[in-house]
Structure formats: structure tokens, C-alpha cells
Design a protein around this motif. Structure first.
Motif, PDB file in Angstrom:
ATOM      1  N   SER A 291      30.163 -37.375  -0.174  1.00  0.00           N
ATOM      2  CA  SER A 291      29.823 -37.955  -1.476  1.00  0.00           C
ATOM      3  C   SER A 291      29.598 -36.839  -2.513  1.00  0.00           C
ATOM      4  CB  SER A 291      28.589 -38.826  -1.298  1.00  0.00           C
ATOM      5  OG  SER A 291      27.868 -38.950  -2.468  1.00  0.00           O
TER       6      SER A 291
ATOM      7  N   LEU B 238      27.679 -43.517  -2.889  1.00  0.00           N
ATOM      8  CA  LEU B 238      27.457 -43.765  -1.468  1.00  0.00           C
ATOM      9  C   LEU B 238      26.734 -45.105  -1.279  1.00  0.00           C
ATOM     10  CD1 LEU B 238      27.777 -42.431   1.254  1.00  0.00           C
ATOM     11  CD2 LEU B 238      25.786 -41.026   0.780  1.00  0.00           C
TER      12      LEU B 238
ATOM     13  N   LYS C  62      31.628 -39.101  -5.102  1.00  0.00           N
ATOM     14  CA  LYS C  62      31.820 -40.548  -4.931  1.00  0.00           C
ATOM     15  C   LYS C  62      30.478 -41.201  -4.630  1.00  0.00           C
ATOM     16  CE  LYS C  62      36.272 -40.190  -5.135  1.00  0.00           C
ATOM     17  NZ  LYS C  62      37.088 -40.768  -6.185  1.00  0.00           N
TER      18      LYS C  62
ATOM     19  N   CYS D 243      34.401 -45.495  -3.357  1.00  0.00           N
ATOM     20  CA  CYS D 243      33.084 -45.131  -2.825  1.00  0.00           C
ATOM     21  C   CYS D 243      33.120 -44.953  -1.314  1.00  0.00           C
ATOM     22  CB  CYS D 243      32.029 -46.161  -3.222  1.00  0.00           C
ATOM     23  SG  CYS D 243      32.483 -47.822  -2.837  1.00  0.00           S
ATOM     24  N   ILE D 244      32.009 -44.438  -0.801  1.00  0.00           N
ATOM     25  CA  ILE D 244      31.882 -44.177   0.632  1.00  0.00           C
ATOM     26  C   ILE D 244      30.776 -45.083   1.162  1.00  0.00           C
ATOM     27  CG2 ILE D 244      31.280 -42.397   2.346  1.00  0.00           C
ATOM     28  CD1 ILE D 244      32.269 -40.336   0.204  1.00  0.00           C
TER      29      ILE D 244
ATOM     30  N   LYS E 120      26.903 -38.153   3.155  1.00  0.00           N
ATOM     31  CA  LYS E 120      26.252 -37.514   1.995  1.00  0.00           C
ATOM     32  C   LYS E 120      27.032 -36.288   1.554  1.00  0.00           C
ATOM     33  CE  LYS E 120      21.419 -38.894   2.339  1.00  0.00           C
ATOM     34  NZ  LYS E 120      20.085 -38.540   2.818  1.00  0.00           N
TER      35      LYS E 120
END
Ligand code: KG4
Ligand code: ZN
Length: 379
Positions: free
Chosen positions: A108, A115, A113, A84-85, A105
Motif C-alpha cells: 500500500s 488498504l 493504494k 485498492c488492496i 501495508k
């Protein structure tokens, strides 16, 4: 235990930073390994203005984010391993925060992925988990008898209950932490943050921005056993609360300059020209200011630590890069049988590795932030 690899982004003030951090473990024993860590400082951009200019910060973040991202050299195979970010949503300068949020964003969406938002102050507070020499990092040796190696100690062994002191350009906060889940804010500054006071006093002494490291440097020009002849006030040091105030201390420096030096310039007059007498006047004032500020921070932190029976002090934020503060707090903690936990210097000032830590801990706590910039987000 599975590892969660987080790509973290920080743009709340004047540092653009990205990091990739492997996060694992439960709230009782979380562990973090920084895989990559890149940072672009905007100090030179803001220096002529004596402080951070929000729109210039935004422009620099917009320029630096893609450059730093390139430096991470993430290929398709690397993206497969990123879970994830994470991105800072506050507190900070809103135009600056938005650059990071929008960049996150886009990533993502492109790489599919999830966020996660993160609180910048939580990042500082928990940055001690990124310190280089964690107790568990020591190799446990097996005995001569061939007995199995001792189990690695938890990264949180001897930490809680703890008192957290977050000292940065925007914050001066004292907290009580029962563990990684439960914390209470005990007090904070009623006016200027201590880093802000360092920066303002530096400006009075004609030292460049950011003032904290400059004040530390010239204060260190005096001998260790220096007797401070000025003795600036220690605001709120005896008050029975855990709040701070630093604007009066800055004003005391201003009045001292007015009363003892014809113009502020004469204290530092041409610091650059190599006039030793002038440098010494600035050094004496810088040293006296630093001793007053650190005295208050140490006294109030230690009073809270004694009252709450703390096992450790968690020092964080940009001002925690200050060696004098680290030394004084470490000595005071030792005298009281406590330990001082503080992140490595590179993670004291703003960085993205701490944002991965904050995001991971909130994931474990099932706490979510909406992905909008919140300049005044609290801890
Ligand atoms: O945490 P940080 O990088 O950014 C904010 O979240 O504000 O902290 C920046 C602040 C600035 O006020 C800077 O002057 C101060 O930290 N600072 C220091 C030192 N290094 C940075 N203050 C005192 N001594 C230092 N060595
Ligand atoms: Zn910060």
C-alpha cells in the motif's frame, strides 16, 4: 458502472493466497470477475504435526508471499488499474494474519493504494458470488422475431431471504440473510467446528492431515446404498435452537474404537499396507461419522430455512468442498423448493478471491476494519 480492481491477500491459516478481482455493481447486484488467483498450500509442512503449527504457518507465509506476488507479474501499467488492496484481518492465527497485514501495508505504501481489511468468515459466506455458473453468466438469446435479448438476471435473483451455513476448520455458523446488508447469526458450534471434528476423527483413524478430504475419500469406498451399522449420535439435532456441538460425536468415535478395536490402530492398521479388512473398518467408521455430522448440519439448516421462508441456502467454508454434504443439502433444499448456492470447489477452501468479495461488499456498506490482526474476530 465502474469496475473496482482489488488485489486481495489471505494468510489467516495454512494457505497463502493472492487474487486480483474486478468488482462492480451495487449491493443489489454485485458482480465479481477473478482475473488472477494464486495459492500456496502448507499442508505438507504441517502434516507431520497432525495440524497447523502457528509459527510454522508464519514462516511459510513469509516465504510464500513474495513468491506468489512475483507470480502475479504486476507491471507499472497493471498497478495503474488496481484501485485498492484488501487483506484478511481475522479471525485466524494472529502470527499468520500479521504476515498478510504487514505485506499489504508495504504494498500500500510502495504503490500508494488504499488498504481495506476483511473478515475471513464474511469471505466464506459471500463466496457463492464467485461460483462459476452464476445465473447472469448464461447468454440471453434473442427471440426469432428479432426482439431484443432478455435482460440479464441479477446475480442475486432467487437468493434472499437466505440461510447461510459456514462450515470450516474453525467455524460452524448458521445465519439468516435478508439481503447483502442485513443478517443475523442464528447459532454456532458450542465446542468443536465440524471441520475440526473431521480432522480429529481422521487422526483417530490414523489418516493424514487435513482429515476432511481423507474421511470423505475412504467413506466413499463403501457402496452408495450402504446401511450404516454403527449409528453414531446426532448431537443437538432435535434441540429447538440453531447451535451445534461436535465434540461428543468425536468422543463417540473414540469409544467405538476403544470398544470394538483393540487399539485405534487396528481399525486402520496399516492403511498403507493394503489390508482390505483394515481399510473397511476405517471406512465404515468414517462413513458413519460423516453421515452423523452431515445429518445434523442438514437438519438444522433446513429447519431454519423453513422457519424463515428462505429461498436459498448459501453453503460455504472448507467443509463445503465435501460432495456428500453438498449432495444431501442440495436434495433437501430441492425437496423444499429452495436452491443451494455454493462456490466452485477452488473457492470453497481458503482463498483470496473471497477476501476481495468481502472487502468490496464492506466498502459498499461503508464498513471499515482497523488494520490489526484479530484472531477472534466475529461475524
Ligand atoms: O475454510 P478452510 O479452508 O479453513 C478454515 O477457515 O478453517 O477449512 C478447512 C477445513 C479443515 O478442517 C478440512 O479438513 C475441511 O475444511 N475440509 C473438508 C473437506 N475439504 C476440506 N471437510 C470435509 N470434506 C472435505 N472434502
Ligand atoms: Zn476458511
Amino acid at each position: 458502472m465502474s469496475v473496482l480492481r482489488i488485489l486481495a491477500i489471505e494468510t489467516s491459516c495454512d494457505e497463502t493466497a493472492l487474487a486480483i478481482v474486478d468488482c462492480e455493481g451495487a449491493l443489489s447486484a454485485p458482480r465479481f470477475t477473478v482475473r488472477k488467483h494464486v495459492i500456496a498450500s502448507q499442508i505438507e509442512t504441517h502434516r507431520p504435526f497432525g495440524g497447523v503449527v502457528p509459527n510454522l504457518a508464519k514462516r511459510e507465509h513469509l516465504k510464500n508471499l513474495p513468491l506468489l506476488f512475483e507470480r502475479l507479474r504486476l507491471r507499472a501499467a497493471d498497478w495503474e488499474k488496481i484501485a485498492c488492496i484488501a487483506v484478511t484481518v481475522g479471525p485466524g492465527l494472529e502470527p499468520a494474519l500479521w504476515t498478510g497485514i504487514n505485506f499489504a501495508k508495504n504494498l500500500s505504501k510502495t504503490y500508494q493504494k488504499p488498504l481495506l481489511g476483511a473478515n475471513h468468515i464474511e469471505g466464506h459466506l459471500y463466496s457463492f458470488l464467485l461460483e462459476k455458473r452464476l445465473p447472469h453468466a448464461k447468454t440471453a438469446k434473442s427471440g426469432l422475431s428479432g426482439a431484443p435479448a432478455a435482460k440479464h438476471t441479477s446475480p442475486l435473483a432467487g437468493v434472499f431471504p437466505a440461510i447461510g451455513l459456514v462450515v470450516s476448520g474453525g467455524h460452524t455458523i448458521l445465519l439468516h440473510l435478508a439481503d447483502l446488508k442485513t443478517r443475523t447469526k442464528l447459532g454456532e458450534t458450542r465446542d468443536d467446528a465440524v471441520g475440526e471434528a473431521y480432522d480429529k476423527v481422521a487422526r483417530l483413524l490414523n489418516l493424514p492431515y487435513p482429515g476432511g478430504p481423507e474421511i470423505e475419500k475412504i467413506a466413499a469406498e463403501l457402496p452408495d446404498a450402504w446401511e450404516d451399522p454403527i449409528n453414531f449420535p446426532r448431537p443437538m439435532i432435535r434441540e429447538k435452537n440453531y447451535d451445534f456441538s461436535f465434540s461428543g460425536l468425536k468422543t463417540a468415535v473414540l469409544y467405538h474404537l476403544r470398544d470394538h478395536h483393540k487399539t485405534p490402530d487396528t481399525a486402520t492398521a496399516n492403511y498403507a499396507s493394503g489390508n482390505r479388512g483394515a481399510i473397511t473398518a476405517a471406512a465404515i467408521i468414517a462413513r458413519a461419522f460423516q453421515e452423523a455430522a452431515v445429518d445434523v448440519l442438514v437438519a438444522k439448516t433446513m429447519r431454519a430455512a423453513e422457519e424463515y421462508g428462505a429461498k436459498s441456502i448459501l453453503l460455504s467454508g472448507g467443509v463445503s468442498a465435501n460432495k456428500f454434504l453438498r449432495g444431501e443439502l442440495a436434495r433437501a433444499a430441492k425437496r423444499s423448493g429452495m436452491t443451494l448456492r455454493v462456490a466452485d470447489f477452488i473457492y470453497s477452501v481458503d482463498n483470496a478471491a473471497m477476501i476481495a468479495v468481502a472487502a468490496y461488499l464492506n466498502l459498499l456498506k461503508k464498513k471499515k476494519f482497523s488494520l490489526v490482526a484479530r484472531g477472534d474476530l466475529k461475524i
